[in-house]
Design a protein around this motif. Sequence first.
Motif, PDB file in Angstrom:
ATOM      1  N   GLN A  84      26.284  23.569  26.509  1.00 19.82           N
ATOM      2  CA  GLN A  84      26.721  24.568  27.475  1.00 19.82           C
ATOM      3  C   GLN A  84      27.002  23.938  28.844  1.00 19.82           C
ATOM      4  N   SER A  87      30.158  21.718  28.694  1.00 21.52           N
ATOM      5  CA  SER A  87      31.388  22.500  28.683  1.00 21.52           C
ATOM      6  C   SER A  87      31.791  22.914  30.091  1.00 21.52           C
ATOM      7  N   ASN A 359      34.996  25.714  25.291  1.00 19.38           N
ATOM      8  CA  ASN A 359      34.447  27.063  25.207  1.00 19.38           C
ATOM      9  C   ASN A 359      34.180  27.536  23.783  1.00 19.38           C
ATOM     10  N   LEU A 360      34.729  26.849  22.792  1.00 17.79           N
ATOM     11  CA  LEU A 360      34.609  27.335  21.422  1.00 17.79           C
ATOM     12  C   LEU A 360      34.459  26.164  20.466  1.00 17.79           C
ATOM     13  N   ASN A 361      33.482  26.300  19.582  1.00 13.75           N
ATOM     14  CA  ASN A 361      33.271  25.305  18.530  1.00 13.75           C
ATOM     15  C   ASN A 361      32.876  26.045  17.263  1.00 13.75           C
ATOM     16  N   PHE A 362      33.606  25.811  16.190  1.00 10.13           N
ATOM     17  CA  PHE A 362      33.217  26.400  14.907  1.00 10.13           C
ATOM     18  C   PHE A 362      33.690  25.477  13.796  1.00 10.13           C
ATOM     19  N   HIS A 399      29.027  28.133  14.510  1.00  7.40           N
ATOM     20  CA  HIS A 399      29.886  28.557  15.607  1.00  7.40           C
ATOM     21  C   HIS A 399      29.144  28.430  16.930  1.00  7.40           C
ATOM     22  N   GLN A 400      29.894  28.278  17.985  1.00 10.53           N
ATOM     23  CA  GLN A 400      29.346  28.223  19.336  1.00 10.53           C
ATOM     24  C   GLN A 400      30.443  28.665  20.308  1.00 10.53           C
ATOM     25  N   TRP A 401      30.164  29.728  21.053  1.00 10.28           N
ATOM     26  CA  TRP A 401      31.168  30.322  21.936  1.00 10.28           C
ATOM     27  C   TRP A 401      30.555  30.535  23.308  1.00 10.28           C
ATOM     28  N   TYR A 403      31.357  32.170  27.058  1.00 17.22           N
ATOM     29  CA  TYR A 403      32.216  33.060  27.833  1.00 17.22           C
ATOM     30  C   TYR A 403      31.473  33.457  29.096  1.00 17.22           C
ATOM     31  N   CYS A 407      26.472  32.536  26.133  1.00 18.99           N
ATOM     32  CA  CYS A 407      26.661  31.512  25.109  1.00 18.99           C
ATOM     33  C   CYS A 407      26.071  32.028  23.800  1.00 18.99           C
ATOM     34  N   ASN A 409      25.623  31.039  19.768  1.00 19.87           N
ATOM     35  CA  ASN A 409      25.737  29.981  18.773  1.00 19.87           C
ATOM     36  C   ASN A 409      24.853  30.290  17.576  1.00 19.87           C
TER      37      ASN A 409
END
Length: 693
Positions: A84, A87, A359-362, A399-401, A403, A407, A409
């Motif tokens: 986090q 990012s 911002n996004l990992n999946f 997943h990890q988002w 915004y 956060c 995940n």
Amino acid sequence: MIPCPLMMQLVFLLLISNLTPCHAQINESLDPEKVIHEAENEETAGRYIDQNIENTLKDHIQNTLNLNQASFDEIIQFPLWDFQLSSKIFKYIQDHKPLLSVYELQSIAGIPLDILRNSLPYITIGIESKKIPLLKLIRSKGNHSLYIRWGRNFNKDSLYNQVDSSNNTYIGSPDKIYFRYKSAVPGRYSIGISLEKDAGETWFNARYIKTIDFISASLVLENLTQRLKSIAIGDYTLRLGQGLLIDNAFSIGKSYQFGSIAKTPSVVKPYQSVRESDMLRGVATKISLQKKIDMILFYSAVNKDANQIEKYNQATGTHELIVSTIQSSGLHRSKSELADQNTFRIKQGGLSIHYNSPNLNFGINGIFNLFNTSLNNAHRIDKIFHSQRKEAYAVSLHHQWIYKNYCINGELAIANSGHYASIENLLIGLGKQAEAICSYRNFSPGFYQLLSNTISTNALSTNEKAIYCAINLYPTNRIFIHGNIEFIAYPWLRYQQDFLTTSHLFTFKIQYTERKKWLSYLQIRHKINQESNLEQIFLKEKFPIEYFNSQLRIHLESRLKMELIWRSRIEFHWANKNNSVVQGFAISQDLLYKSIESKFSGNLRLALFDISNYDSRIYEFENDVLSQYQLSAYNGRGIRAYVNIRCRPLKACTFEMKLATSYFFQFDEHQNFEIADQTAYESELKFQFRYQF
């Protein structure tokens, strides 16, 4: 004569209460003592210690991270920053590139200033430079280090020097020896080889063992081409997703730094631990398929220690060997331990395809396990749902988002047996003065992966349902308040338990800090754990008994001078044991000296403990030689003292010594302390030499 334990406690409490206000530095974000004391149990702390995480930071001293030139992969792998935080930093760099000063990072919302301060020695904003050829980089000075360490315990252990006919006699000397060579530049390459002999083991003995007991070697090359991001050969660590399937790149899990729960996914790194049971041995590679899509392929074949028994197979009409217990100690000191050495061969392989952006990992992960021997899980009722086959497969989605201040995940995994595991975390930034986290996990009793690592009770992703909630409050720049609560239910029987049980854990911590002057905190932990005992079985009771476990710690820290730090810690531990309360008490005083101008540095400790039962034992962090830390279990009544001395006569050479001694007491008929007997002491001597070139 020494007064009774109660009087001792009162005297030391009065001494502490009358000390002048202290002057100490604020907690460091990767301070090993802080992180280890935040660990939920001693097993978690021990695994963290063995990983030698500080080694990675030392690589960045010689080769600082250039923020203006670093890729997102290089930033998220910086050891002080979680996913986090990385990012946010990467996004800021892209929006304001080139940075004119590292202090610009202070303007990023939600970045703790203490983490930035601790990062300053390892980062830079230098102009973009031409990439140095790999061979020239390897030959360059300053990237190589050599460690040689010797240690020995001098307590009279009856298992040494006995007649060799005993299966439990230690066949080797009490000496513990360690050798390591390492050459590394973060983001480019890492070469390492380690050799270790534990106390009681032999180096070369044709009768028992024909090679050095533990050898670990690795070669990791990074950013070779635009497509080939990394390749690891030999022993390596790997994390897929959030660790449900595999994660031997160990992290501490639940801590006051909430970002540690949001793990950096898809990590391939060299294996630097001295643990002999956690490595992957083979090859792994990370390939860029497109700009933000990467793929990891890996294969490993490693032998583990295991106890084997012979069992009759009715289907084939033959006797076959099966594994009853997998050993993880890595010790090969006696005939019985040597008989279990390298008897269980595990082949593992798999792949991961994931999308990676700030911002996004999946992604999707797959793993297979092939064993040379079947696992005998049927004889233990707590493992009755675990697979007994020689092959096992599992897949997962992670997943990890991120915004704004949120956060999310998590990961969902399912094995070929149909059993599943899932974990979901939500981190929320509640403005500048608060942050919160809520985590839910659900691991079925039949889901089991050998190298999984999650925030569960025992780090494994099996047989657990839990909700974990925590909050951090920052009312002022000097005050920090942390609180958490966790409710755990075990869907199936645990080891040596005859009922379905639950656990509840509560933690509260309040800390007051005056930067570069002093620090103090109060921490309370209370755990309620359901267990069964033999008395319940005899009385045919249908419900488990609740046992409590409570800890109270008071920590004071003072910077007496710029190079001199004093620490004082007092800790109480209460536990319920068979309907009675057992208690423990420990107080420790530390003095640390470190001067930039002086060639000498060191620290010393004097600790006093009074532990009435092993269930109320107290674990204390101990400083050690470079890249080494120790977690000592205080039990009984006694005194623990140690001294560390470090000398650096030349810039490239460092000599270190640690001398530690524990004395244990017992009561006489008049309730006075006396030395228990001639063997009621433990002494340890350790030397280390480091050469950097």
